[in-house]
Design a protein around this motif. Structure first.
Motif, short mmCIF file in Angstrom:
data_model
loop_
_atom_site.label_atom_id
_atom_site.label_comp_id
_atom_site.label_asym_id
_atom_site.label_seq_id
_atom_site.Cartn_x
_atom_site.Cartn_y
_atom_site.Cartn_z
N GLU A 17 4.70 5.60 -8.70
CA GLU A 17 5.31 6.63 -7.57
C GLU A 17 5.02 6.20 -6.21
N ALA A 18 4.31 5.43 -6.04
CA ALA A 18 4.19 4.56 -4.60
C ALA A 18 5.15 3.62 -4.41
N ARG A 19 6.28 3.71 -5.23
CA ARG A 19 7.28 3.00 -5.02
C ARG A 19 7.30 1.23 -4.64
N LEU A 20 6.14 0.98 -5.42
CA LEU A 20 5.83 -0.79 -5.36
C LEU A 20 6.79 -1.39 -6.45
N PRO A 21 6.73 -2.84 -6.29
CA PRO A 21 7.48 -3.40 -7.29
C PRO A 21 6.55 -3.05 -8.71
N THR A 22 7.29 -3.30 -9.73
CA THR A 22 6.77 -3.10 -11.18
C THR A 22 5.39 -3.74 -11.16
N VAL B 110 2.36 -11.49 -5.46
CA VAL B 110 1.76 -10.99 -4.27
C VAL B 110 0.24 -11.04 -4.34
N ARG B 111 -0.32 -11.08 -5.48
CA ARG B 111 -1.68 -11.31 -5.89
C ARG B 111 -2.63 -10.03 -5.36
N TYR B 112 -1.78 -8.94 -5.55
CA TYR B 112 -2.50 -7.42 -5.49
C TYR B 112 -2.88 -6.81 -7.12
N GLY B 113 -4.07 -6.44 -6.97
CA GLY B 113 -4.74 -5.98 -8.25
C GLY B 113 -5.27 -4.74 -8.09
N ALA B 114 -5.14 -3.70 -8.79
CA ALA B 114 -5.97 -2.17 -8.82
C ALA B 114 -6.54 -2.42 -10.13
N ARG C 22 -9.68 -16.57 -5.58
CA ARG C 22 -8.18 -16.84 -5.96
C ARG C 22 -7.17 -15.86 -5.10
N ALA C 23 -7.79 -15.63 -4.06
CA ALA C 23 -7.04 -14.70 -2.95
C ALA C 23 -6.36 -13.39 -3.42
N TRP C 24 -6.88 -12.89 -4.30
CA TRP C 24 -6.53 -11.46 -4.62
C TRP C 24 -6.92 -10.47 -3.91
N THR C 25 -6.04 -9.60 -3.35
CA THR C 25 -6.41 -8.54 -2.70
C THR C 25 -6.63 -7.36 -3.88
N MET C 26 -7.86 -6.61 -3.68
CA MET C 26 -8.32 -5.72 -4.92
C MET C 26 -8.72 -4.32 -4.32
N ASP C 27 -8.18 -3.43 -5.08
CA ASP C 27 -8.46 -2.13 -4.73
C ASP C 27 -9.06 -1.49 -5.73
N PRO D 177 -3.43 8.30 -4.78
CA PRO D 177 -3.83 7.07 -4.33
C PRO D 177 -2.77 6.28 -3.71
N PHE D 178 -1.72 7.08 -3.63
CA PHE D 178 -0.46 6.53 -2.94
C PHE D 178 -0.61 5.71 -1.91
N VAL D 179 -1.48 6.22 -0.75
CA VAL D 179 -1.91 5.51 0.48
C VAL D 179 -2.37 4.21 0.24
N THR D 180 -3.30 4.31 -0.63
CA THR D 180 -4.34 3.29 -0.72
C THR D 180 -3.45 1.74 -1.48
N LEU D 181 -2.72 2.34 -2.32
CA LEU D 181 -1.74 1.11 -2.94
C LEU D 181 -0.76 0.81 -2.29
N GLN D 182 -0.16 1.50 -1.44
CA GLN D 182 0.64 1.00 -0.52
C GLN D 182 0.05 0.10 0.40
N GLN D 183 -1.03 0.76 1.04
CA GLN D 183 -1.37 -0.21 2.19
C GLN D 183 -2.04 -1.49 1.57
N GLY D 184 -2.71 -1.38 0.32
CA GLY D 184 -3.33 -2.68 -0.43
C GLY D 184 -2.23 -3.56 -0.81
N PHE D 185 -1.04 -3.05 -1.09
CA PHE D 185 -0.08 -3.95 -1.54
C PHE D 185 0.59 -4.87 -0.19
N ALA D 186 0.59 -3.93 1.01
CA ALA D 186 1.12 -4.48 2.23
C ALA D 186 0.15 -5.54 2.71
N GLN D 187 -1.21 -5.33 2.58
CA GLN D 187 -2.16 -5.99 3.01
C GLN D 187 -2.05 -7.40 2.22
N ALA D 188 -1.68 -7.52 0.93
CA ALA D 188 -1.72 -8.51 -0.01
C ALA D 188 -0.56 -9.22 0.49
#
Length: 279
Positions: free
Chosen positions: A172-177, A202-206, A233-238, A252-263
């Motif tokens: 729903e945050a419209r991030l890549p699959t 991107v090395r982003y994990g939730a 391993r340079a992962w950005t983790m939330d 969690p929409f904002v957190t996910l979008q910001q975390g993905f952008a940071q990664a």
């Protein structure tokens, strides 16, 4: 003694089993009724009970194909159009099949509970293609629009309902699959840690940290794992908890979008450093 249902108790030392659940339900379910929805999920071994079930037993959900409603404490009942292929007999107890139950809860539960139940039925053996093919028969039924949306997103790799709910927030945050259950390896190639949900490139994990799996005594291990993923391993983790995933206004929409952008920004920075070093 422990209470299994309203008015049904069993000795504490008796282990849980399908046969025990069937026996308990047969004490309160009339012969003409069919066990449906969350209670049918419980029989099929799929976790779809409300979170309040920890403190208060939910009603047994049953429906009749022709008789009137059952009016009894601890029972929620009604009348539902069920075909012969929608039900099965479990040692004398009628219950909706896995496929019919999956379609019903996919239509009728809150969307963040529904996706977890659909994931659970895929883990229990329901064929995803068969689930998708079944949707058209519910045209005009309550909740069919939700079922059409959620059924294609169901994924057997999710290991718990909260992970499914978190995945739905990600989508729903419209991030890549996202990819469930990503293994990260150490320098020797050994699979060391697993990320609940993430994007490899991107090395982003939730991560979902539930109290049942991430209690006080395991907090140090969790922090060590997160630190290793971030630093080695340079992962950005939330990290998300029950309140974030299932809050009254879950966002969690904002957190996910910001975390993905940071990664993604860190990925670009690493790439530029690599190019500079190459020069």
């Amino acid at each position: 003694m422990r209470r299994m249902l309203h008015g049904v108790f069993v000795a504490t030392q008796v282990p849980d089993s399908l046969r025990l659940r069937v026996a308990a339900l047969k004490l309160v379910v009339p012969a003409h009724a069919v066990v449906v929805d969350r209670t049918a999920c419980w029989l099929h071994g799929v976790d779809a009970l409300p979170r309040s079930a920890i403190y208060d037993l939910p009603d047994v959900e049953i429906f009749s194909r022709s008789e009137s409603r059952v009016r009894r404490t601890g029972v929620a009942s009604g009348i539902r159009d069920l075909q012969p292929r929608d039900t099965q007999d479990l040692e004398g107890l009628l219950v909706t099949t896995q496929l019919r139950t999956a379609c019903d809860v996919g239509r009728l539960l809150w969307r963040y509970d529904a996706i977890g139940a659909l994931d659970g039925f895929l883990r229990a053996g329901v064929d995803h293609g068969e689930m998708l093919a079944e949707i058209d028969r519910f045209k005009g039924f309550r909740g069919v629009v939700q079922l059409r949306e959620l059924a294609p997103l169901a994924d057997s790799r999710a290991e718990s309902p909260p992970e499914g709910a978190l995945r739905l927030h990600w989508i729903e945050a419209r991030l890549p699959t996202p990819e469930p259950q990503i293994w990260v390896r150490d320098d020797d190639g050994t699979a060391l840690y697993r990320i609940d949900l993430g994007h490899r490139e991107v090395r982003y994990g939730a991560e979902y940290f539930g109290r049942e799996f991430h209690a006080e005594d395991s907090r140090d291990a969790d922090e060590h794992r997160l630190s290793w993923l971030r630093e080695q391993r340079a992962w950005t983790m939330d990290v998300f908890d029950k309140n974030a995933v299932y809050g009254r206004r879950p966002d969690p929409f904002v957190t996910l979008q910001q975390g993905f952008a940071q990664a993604r920004a860190q990925l670009g920075l690493r790439a530029s450093v690599h190019i500079d070093l190459g020069r």
